[in-house]
Structures are given as structure tokens and as C-alpha cells.
Design an enzyme around this catalytic site. Structure first.
Site, mmCIF file in Angstrom:
data_model
loop_
_atom_site.group_PDB
_atom_site.id
_atom_site.type_symbol
_atom_site.label_atom_id
_atom_site.label_comp_id
_atom_site.label_asym_id
_atom_site.label_seq_id
_atom_site.Cartn_x
_atom_site.Cartn_y
_atom_site.Cartn_z
ATOM 1 N N LYS A 1 0.832 -1.205 0.000
ATOM 2 C CA LYS A 1 0.000 0.000 0.000
ATOM 3 C C LYS A 1 0.868 1.257 0.000
ATOM 4 O O LYS A 1 0.600 2.210 -0.749
ATOM 5 C CB LYS A 1 -0.919 -0.004 1.226
ATOM 6 C CG LYS A 1 -2.063 -0.984 1.149
ATOM 7 C CD LYS A 1 -2.827 -1.013 2.463
ATOM 8 C CE LYS A 1 -3.946 -2.035 2.422
ATOM 9 N NZ LYS A 1 -4.623 -2.195 3.728
ATOM 10 N N GLN B 1 -5.387 -1.543 9.484
ATOM 11 C CA GLN B 1 -5.207 -2.892 8.959
ATOM 12 C C GLN B 1 -5.800 -3.936 9.918
ATOM 13 O O GLN B 1 -5.501 -3.953 11.104
ATOM 14 C CB GLN B 1 -3.718 -3.172 8.738
ATOM 15 C CG GLN B 1 -3.405 -4.506 8.091
ATOM 16 C CD GLN B 1 -3.895 -4.580 6.655
ATOM 17 O OE1 GLN B 1 -3.782 -3.612 5.893
ATOM 18 N NE2 GLN B 1 -4.456 -5.709 6.275
ATOM 19 N N ASP C 1 -11.900 2.410 3.646
ATOM 20 C CA ASP C 1 -12.257 0.988 3.583
ATOM 21 C C ASP C 1 -13.756 0.803 3.362
ATOM 22 O O ASP C 1 -14.193 -0.284 2.985
ATOM 23 C CB ASP C 1 -11.861 0.285 4.896
ATOM 24 C CG ASP C 1 -10.656 -0.624 4.725
ATOM 25 O OD1 ASP C 1 -10.345 -0.997 3.574
ATOM 26 O OD2 ASP C 1 -10.032 -0.984 5.734
#
Length: 298
Positions: A54, A98, A121
Site C-alpha cells: 500500500k 489494517q 475501507d
């Protein structure tokens, strides 16, 4: 019939290129640089690889990457305090924590603490509700990537019959909502659906996200259907003893019937980070009151 293999790596590279182009224009015309903050708690090897990828792709797209790596013993209060600071930071347009998190931290509480406008997200309950009611939202990255690939392959999805196998909050449910928004007729099925093969066989679009390796076989597939395999299952080869990745579809038998299919690996997987960058760009444009990037949102 031999299905066309949908190249997720190439498609994701194209999306990242489009994102980078928009980012460059934002910088030149408005002096804005999108910023993505990624928070990793602990040292899970798979998560570390994912976070590293990422970071690299965020920087390559011309965005600012803010990494926060916290020890595995970090308290829930400390993590929530960090999120509060990121929510208040004008340089941060997107926040991603995460998963999974260590046992002492309530993941639902952490997700709820992220400002919905920075929830790249798409997991915050506000974004879930906005998506479900057909309003503007930040949507989960994997379903967004699936939608992009379907639109690219089929053009208009209006009126098409789609079956989504899997009812998770991360993929199955938002995928069904996105297809409904594109005017598909959608069946949300799962492992306990009665006569599941017959249900799937009706569909022009099949999205398999049930988490069972090779569950969907070619005799489930309508000839010419487009099959999006979201599953990423690690299995052991009985001959070599080595592990390999397998999707929720038996690729060879499904590819013999379908019109197009995503492979595993190399299909949906690469789209997830590409859509994370697209969501960050979208969040940036919304925060600045600028037009959203065409073709990169739901």
C-alpha cells in the site's frame, strides 16, 4: 467455449495510472496532495506485506503516505487517540486500520471511530447505511474493484441477472448493493442456499465470495456468464505438499463454460489496493468540494 481471462493486474495498473493522473491535476490546479494514513498494530507477516505494498503504490500515485506501525500490545485507548488525531489532520484524507487487530482491541469500536468521510475501507456504519439506501458513500474496495471489472467487461449492467455467493459485510452484502445500484436483478446467496447450483446457473453475472476453495464448478455456470472469483484460499497440493492459492471457483471447469472469468491469483486481488487509492482520491475531492473522478467511484 473457453472463457476470456480477466487480467486483474493489468486492470489495476490502469486504474492506478488514472488515479495518478487525477492526483497530478489536483496538485497543479489546487495545490492539494491526497494523503492516506495506514495504521498497523502488531507484526502479522501478511499484514506487513500488504501495508508495504500500500505504501509503495500510494507514493507511486503521487499521494502522501502516512504509516503508523504500533506494537502488538498497544491499548485500545491509544489506538483510538491516534485515530482522533488523524481525523483532525487536514493532510490526511483517508484512514485505514489494517485488520485483524490484536485481541485486546475491539475492531468494531475502532472502525466506528474513523470519520466516515475518511473511511476509505468503506466499513463505517454510516457508509454502509448510505450505500444500502442508494446515497453517496465510500464503498469497500474489493466490491468496488469487482464492479469496475464488470462494467469494463459488460458495459451497462442494467437488467442483468446477478448472483452473489457470500453474505459477508466486507464483500457479499456491499457487492449486492452495488449491483442493485447499477440496476441488476440480484440474488444474494450463500453456503446454505437451497439448490444453490440451480440458483447460480440462472445468472449472467456470478460473484463468488464464500471462502470455500473450488466450491463453484463449471456445471453451476450459465454458458457465457461473467464470473468474478473473490476467494483467496491457501490449500496444500497433495502431490507436492506445497501450498498454493485457489479461488472459490474451480477455474478450469468454470472457464470451459463462462464467457469471462477472473483467475486466482491475479484477478480481483490487485484491484483492492487500486480501489483504495481511488477511494482516497474520491475522499480528497469531496473534502475540497471538487468534482469526483469519473469512472473511479461507484
Amino acid at each position: 467455449m473457453t472463457a476470456q481471462t480477466i487480467d486483474g493486474k493489468a486492470f489495476a495498473a490502469r486504474i492506478r495510472g488514472e488515479v495518478a493522473g487525477h492526483v497530478a491535476v489536483l496538485g497543479r490546479a489546487h495545490g492539494i496532495v491526497p494523503g492516506l494514513a495506514v495504521v498497523l498494530v502488531g507484526e502479522d507477516p501478511a499484514s506487513q506485506v500488504y501495508v508495504r505494498n500500500k505504501h509503495r503504490q500510494t507514493v507511486e500515485a503521487g499521494m502522501q503516505s502516512f504509516e503508523h506501525r504500533l506494537p502488538v500490545g498497544t491499548s485500545e485507548d491509544a489506538l483510538l487517540a491516534l485515530i482522533a488525531r488523524l481525523n483532525a489532520d487536514p493532510a490526511v484524507h483517508g484512514i485505514l486500520v489494517q485488520l485483524p487487530l490484536p485481541a485486546q482491541i475491539d475492531a468494531d469500536k475502532v472502525i466506528a471511530a474513523i470519520h466516515p468521510a475518511k473511511d476509505v475501507d468503506g466499513f463505517h456504519i454510516s457508509n454502509v447505511g448510505l450505500l444500502a439506501t442508494g446515497q453517496k458513500a465510500l464503498v469497500p474496495c474489493t466490491p468496488l474493484g469487482c464492479l469496475m471489472m464488470l462494467r469494463d467487461r459488460l458495459g451497462s449492467l442494467s437488467g442483468r441477472e446477478a448472483v452473489v455467493i457470500g453474505r459477508s459485510n466486507i464483500v457479499g452484502k456491499p457487492m449486492a448493493q452495488l449491483l442493485l445500484r447499477d440496476s441488476c436483478t440480484v440474488t444474494l446467496a450463500h453456503s446454505r442456499t437451497r439448490e444453490l447450483p440451480q440458483v447460480v446457473r440462472r445468472a449472467e453475472i456470478v460473484v463468488a465470495a464464500v471462502g470455500r476453495p473450488g466450491m463453484v464448478t463449471g456445471d453451476w455456470i450459465r454458458p457465457g456468464a461473467t464470473v468474478i472469483d473473490v476467494g483467496i484460499n491457501r490449500i496444500e497440493d497433495p502431490v507436492t505438499g506445497k501450498t498454493r492459492l485457489m479461488g472459490d471457483c474451480d477455474f478450469d471447469s468454470c472457464a470451459a463454460v463462462a464467457g469471462a472469468i477472473t483467475p486466482v491469483p491475479g484477478g480481483v486481488g490487485p484491484m483492492t489496493i487500486a480501489c483504495l487509492l481511488a477511494n482516497t482520491l474520491t475522499a480528497t475531492c469531496r473534502a475540497a468540494g471538487l468534482p469526483e473522478p469519473e469512472g473511479l467511484t461507484a
